[in-house]
Design an enzyme around this catalytic site. Structure first.
Site, PDB file in Angstrom:
ATOM      1  N   HIS A   1      12.054  -1.097   6.229  1.00 52.35           N
ATOM      2  CA  HIS A   1      10.803  -0.379   6.524  1.00 52.35           C
ATOM      3  C   HIS A   1      10.597   0.793   5.566  1.00 52.35           C
ATOM      4  O   HIS A   1       9.788   1.673   5.828  1.00 52.35           O
ATOM      5  CB  HIS A   1      10.778   0.102   7.975  1.00 52.35           C
ATOM      6  CG  HIS A   1      10.564  -1.016   8.961  1.00 52.35           C
ATOM      7  ND1 HIS A   1      10.534  -0.821  10.324  1.00 52.35           N
ATOM      8  CD2 HIS A   1      10.370  -2.351   8.776  1.00 52.35           C
ATOM      9  CE1 HIS A   1      10.333  -1.991  10.930  1.00 52.35           C
ATOM     10  NE2 HIS A   1      10.237  -2.929  10.009  1.00 52.35           N
TER      11      HIS A   1
ATOM     12  N   CYS B   1       2.811   5.936  -5.492  1.00 52.90           N
ATOM     13  CA  CYS B   1       1.370   6.116  -5.694  1.00 52.90           C
ATOM     14  C   CYS B   1       0.592   5.343  -4.625  1.00 52.90           C
ATOM     15  O   CYS B   1       0.812   4.151  -4.433  1.00 52.90           O
ATOM     16  CB  CYS B   1       0.974   5.626  -7.085  1.00 52.90           C
ATOM     17  SG  CYS B   1      -0.802   5.783  -7.373  1.00 52.90           S
TER      18      CYS B   1
ATOM     19  N   CYS C   1      -0.211  11.826  -7.277  1.00 53.29           N
ATOM     20  CA  CYS C   1       0.568  10.998  -8.210  1.00 53.29           C
ATOM     21  C   CYS C   1       0.580  11.654  -9.593  1.00 53.29           C
ATOM     22  O   CYS C   1      -0.482  11.972 -10.132  1.00 53.29           O
ATOM     23  CB  CYS C   1      -0.061   9.605  -8.278  1.00 53.29           C
ATOM     24  SG  CYS C   1       0.619   8.565  -9.585  1.00 53.29           S
TER      25      CYS C   1
ATOM     26  N   CYS D   1      -1.596   9.234 -12.127  1.00 50.62           N
ATOM     27  CA  CYS D   1      -3.046   8.981 -12.051  1.00 50.62           C
ATOM     28  C   CYS D   1      -3.816  10.034 -11.250  1.00 50.62           C
ATOM     29  O   CYS D   1      -5.046  10.026 -11.254  1.00 50.62           O
ATOM     30  CB  CYS D   1      -3.320   7.591 -11.484  1.00 50.62           C
ATOM     31  SG  CYS D   1      -3.014   7.449  -9.718  1.00 50.62           S
TER      32      CYS D   1
HETATM   33 ZN   LIG Z   1      -0.847   6.766  -9.436  1.00 51.74          ZN
END
Ligand SMILES: [Zn+2]
Length: 278
Positions: free
Chosen positions: A130, A138, A170, A173
């Site tokens: 899990h 991300c 993240c 990005c």
């Molecule tokens: Zn990312």
């Protein structure tokens, strides 16, 4: 021995002599003695505005898309409880069984609290089906890289500061990170949750100890069925009646030891240690 009767002792001895593998499957009940609340108790609920959300709603990708910061606050709050928690006798007994069985040992856990590693279970023989609150990834899947979980100490009703919010993004990005756990509306896979690997472990298992898990999710059920189909022994360790105890009572290779893991597991350590030093 209080829990392991003479009939089971004989079976365990046979198992040991056949050189098959010992696998332990753990769930939330094991960590209850360490003060980790299960998803289903009152600490699992979360209020946003005037609406009370169930854990099954907070722990979903859908909610993360709608309210990423609320989901993060909830997970950070849970993570902070885990961070302070200490492993208990049950976790340490599992580590001792790993030491005794070495390469004949595997641990499959549904717990994301990191307590097995605090008790020094090895990363190589542990399958986190899990995920874990030790990592984030991300939320937009720009890569599959795992980052350290953001350590932000917050109380239940505390808002996040803008500096804290930045820590939730993240580095590649700029979208929000997400906890590296399996959410209620997601499916098991090999890449993150070792689906195929844990099914392979099940095939090689001669003795499966099921500890503190009630069988509410599909992969643990498949693991148990796979062990039974290959004449493996299953032992359900749980003070409460549950899906697995019911199954164990129906099968000739099944046993239900009705007790707390911190009481029952040390008996297995004692039994196998005595057997191995004879
Ligand atoms: Zn990312």
């Amino acid at each position: 021995m209080t829990y392991i009767d003479t009939v089971l002792q004989e079976r365990l001895k046979e198992f040991y002599e056949k050189s098959r593998r010992l696998t332990i499957l753990t769930g939330a009940g094991l960590s209850a003695d360490s003060g980790i609340p299960t998803f289903r108790d009152k600490d699992g609920f979360w209020t946003i505005g005037s609406v009370n959300y169930m854990p099954e709603e907070m722990g979903t990708y859908e909610m993360f898309l709608r309210k990423p910061l609320e989901v993060w606050r909830w997970f950070l709050y849970r993570f902070n409880i885990c961070l302070k928690a200490l492993p208990n006798t049950g976790h340490f007994a599992i580590t001792e069984l790993e030491d005794l069985f070495a390469d004949r040992f595997r641990l499959i856990t549904q717990n994301v609290d990191g307590l097995h590693f605090k008790a020094h279970s090895s990363k190589e023989r542990t399958f986190l089906i899990h995920g874990t609150l030790e990592n984030a990834r991300c939320g937009n899947e720009c890569s599959s890289e795992l980052y350290p979980y953001p350590q932000i100490p917050i109380e239940k009703d505390q808002e996040l500061t803008s500096a804290q919010i930045e820590l939730l993004k993240c580095p590649k990005c700029g979208n929000y990170l997400r906890p590296h756990v399996l959410w209620f509306d997601e499916r098991y896979n090999e890449k993150y949750f070792k689906l195929d690997s844990s099914m392979r472990v099940a095939k090689e298992t001669g003795l499966l100890l099921i500890v503190g898990t009630s069988g509410a999710t599909t992969l643990p059920q498949r693991i148990v069925e796979s062990v039974l189909s290959r004449q493996g022994i299953i032992v359900d360790i749980n003070p409460n009646e549950n899906y697995f105890s019911g199954l164990a009572l129906k099968k000739k290779n099944g046993y239900w030891l009705k007790g707390k893991s911190s009481d029952v597991l040390p008996e297995f350590v004692h039994f196998f240690r005595t057997l191995m030093t004879q």
